[in-house]
Design an enzyme around this catalytic site. Sequence first.
Site, mmCIF file in Angstrom:
data_model
loop_
_atom_site.group_PDB
_atom_site.id
_atom_site.type_symbol
_atom_site.label_atom_id
_atom_site.label_comp_id
_atom_site.label_asym_id
_atom_site.label_seq_id
_atom_site.Cartn_x
_atom_site.Cartn_y
_atom_site.Cartn_z
ATOM 1 N N TYR A 114 0.857 -1.186 0.046
ATOM 2 C CA TYR A 114 0.056 0.046 -0.115
ATOM 3 C C TYR A 114 0.701 1.378 0.028
ATOM 4 O O TYR A 114 0.182 2.385 0.121
ATOM 5 C CB TYR A 114 -0.749 0.114 1.296
ATOM 6 C CG TYR A 114 -2.119 0.958 0.861
ATOM 7 C CD1 TYR A 114 -2.944 0.697 -0.225
ATOM 8 C CD2 TYR A 114 -2.266 2.002 1.800
ATOM 9 C CE1 TYR A 114 -3.852 1.482 -0.457
ATOM 10 C CE2 TYR A 114 -3.336 2.838 1.676
ATOM 11 C CZ TYR A 114 -4.252 2.634 0.448
ATOM 12 O OH TYR A 114 -5.439 3.210 0.130
ATOM 13 N N TRP A 116 2.725 3.149 1.954
ATOM 14 C CA TRP A 116 3.158 4.068 3.061
ATOM 15 C C TRP A 116 4.079 3.657 3.927
ATOM 16 O O TRP A 116 4.502 4.093 5.065
ATOM 17 C CB TRP A 116 1.573 4.165 3.918
ATOM 18 C CG TRP A 116 0.650 5.151 3.123
ATOM 19 C CD1 TRP A 116 -0.610 4.893 2.504
ATOM 20 C CD2 TRP A 116 0.855 6.710 3.010
ATOM 21 N NE1 TRP A 116 -1.058 5.981 2.327
ATOM 22 C CE2 TRP A 116 -0.197 7.052 2.606
ATOM 23 C CE3 TRP A 116 1.735 7.500 3.502
ATOM 24 C CZ2 TRP A 116 -0.417 8.404 2.436
ATOM 25 C CZ3 TRP A 116 1.617 8.893 3.325
ATOM 26 C CH2 TRP A 116 0.285 9.351 2.593
#
Length: 770
Positions: A114, A116
């Site tokens: 994802y 991050w």
Amino acid sequence: MSTDPAPPFRPHSSHWGVFSAAMRDGELLVRPHPGDPDPNGIIDNFPAALRHPARIAQPMVRRGWLERGPGPDDRRGRDEFVPMEWNAVLDLLAGELRRVGMRHGAGAVFGGSYGWSSAGRFHHAQSQIHRFLNAAFGGYVASVNSYSSGAASVIVPHVLGNYEDLTKNNVTWDQVAQHSEVVLAFGGMALRNAMVAGGGISEHVERGAMETARARGCEFILVGPLRGDLPEESGAEWIPGIPGTDTALMLALVHTLVAEGRHDQAFLDRYTVGWPVFARYLLGEADGQPKDADWAARITGVPAEQIRALARRLQGRRVLITVAHALQRAEHGEQPVWMGAVLAAVLGQIGLPGGGYGYALGAIGYYGRRANAVPGPTLSQGRNRHGNFIPVARIADMLLNPGTEYRYNGQTRRYPEIRLVYWAGGNPFHHHQDLNRLRQAFARVDTLVVHELAWTATARHADIILPATMTLEREDIGYSSHDPLMVAMHRIVEPFGEARDDYDIFAELSRRLRVDEVFTEGRSSREWLRHLYARTEEALRAQGAPALDFDAFWEAGSLRLPQAPDDGGPWRAFREDPDANPLPTPSGKIEIFSETVAGFGEASCPGHPAWLPPEDVPAPATPLQLIANQPATRLHSQLDFGGHSAAAKHRGREVAMLHPADAEARGIADGDIIRLFNARGACLAAARVSPDIRPGVVQLPTGAWYDPENPEEDRPLCVHGNPNVLTRDVGTSALAQGCTGQLTVVEVERFTGNLPPIRAFEPPSAKPEA
């Protein structure tokens, strides 16, 4: 008292801020970047997290997978683990990758990440895993869009053009401070969101910009159920409408403007298409129901006369309309994004400094800032020759329903049959909805591989867990496209236990699979940093700007980059000459009615913005609306065991806010432990009773690590306070299939039983192989 000399503070960066750090007497010291006017306290999660017992110290393999081999297994998430040596586990994993590749091909591999995990551009987990899977398999099944903006990122290209330009190269905070006269913020602009930015952020300017604008006379108006979604410095007027009804309120504002002749017809004629079709709907000519203030009052809970008065205040002033990401993380989330643009167009403000449409301004730290004028150091992910994908929020659907058809962006697609999920960077047990359903989904695959620094719920469900380093344990370059400071991220401390960088893990696997030259190109991590930095250095020299070579940059610790002018970007150019600077839409204009979207024939997303009533509404068994929004003390679920995050909990639980009237009706006092529940699940939280929330609404932030009291149960109680045991796993519409995790319905009661302990941060049982 230590007699050691003062430790050297070395530069580093995170998604929530640039900082420097040092070790002294075994303790980590952190301090924010001195040029940051409003530092983010999330950096204070690092000291306690660095050597926390939740860290994973060595490779682990789930016992059931080791003994029985790959295959579906409902013991995932409740099995014990077997520690293994690195060479043994990498050999084991390489064998499984060969098996899946040879028997099933790239279409059976899902590359989960994802993005991050690190502000560093080289050790960016998403880039690393995708690059590896492209090298190893020639591709993989990917995910597209994001949980944050899944609906917006699909509808915007059809009706407004380039999503990046709308969010990043449009209205800036400097323009708000200098020019805006009214900021009408649907869903607010909460500082907890703007405090983070992919790649790092050196200056948090949002609070100061709002304070400056207010001092100049700008009026901030917050439409939303939470008073705190604009900071005190804005002096915002609060209109606490019913969650999920913003589209109806916008329609009524436009209706009042049109009915009273206060709209900018000249702007609509020149810069938009489809207004006559939409106007028939707005005025009730198409369906017999005018979308006036009286109609909207019944839906939104905002009095009709207040709606009319608000519309009249907007005429003739420099008005900025903003719509938060939160609004489109719900059923029919495409509609408020589209309708916000229509409201701005009716006011004729789009393209003016500090006016128009600032979609998602305040939703993330690099929105509303000037772009850098030179490229940054980014790692190529290679080419995914397989090409299949799913919308990111449809992971459980894919795993539970292989071969099933679904609609997405005008296409009929089919879910692939996934045998192996490889996850590095991200925690789906934070992002995804209906976690009990997600548990069932992960039980269906043959193998789940996870790189992780700590025992998240995702790691606990894995078959093979490879311990990854924390950002403080490696070198990298911090860079964001809209922050002028590029940072030399020095290693602050040696890796925890046997943890390795993702790159080193993939390099070893690629060597075993004989694709190492494709993946590594013969470079070490430091050589990659030097190579990636060269791109920025060359661009600086080509512009005649000051440029340091890599060694000088590394010694200096940071480099300030030139930035593009604050000229309004493509939207200003479009306003000045729409013929010479058309938008990248089919018509080249703002599409109030879209022939393309209408042609898809989706009842859940018609050809113009519309009020579509949601299915998930309060009922006698679940009379409260739950808002599951972003946390203020961590980024998503990252470092939930850190000191800053832990300090905000009460009795170890996440804190849920509810209105005094709702609390009194249920016998709940401030600080009580409460149980939130619906048909999908239940969780515990600590009650915060406050008038700063609309009655009938309860708010529980996401990010508390999933902690089931009894994992053997189908729907165990989460004792820690993860709201995604309650949220619905359905798409926003057949157009975007975005995440709807922002809103659902629940009941709340005071918890009177024996309070279960929190074990989210305790390592699972691990025993050597017999």
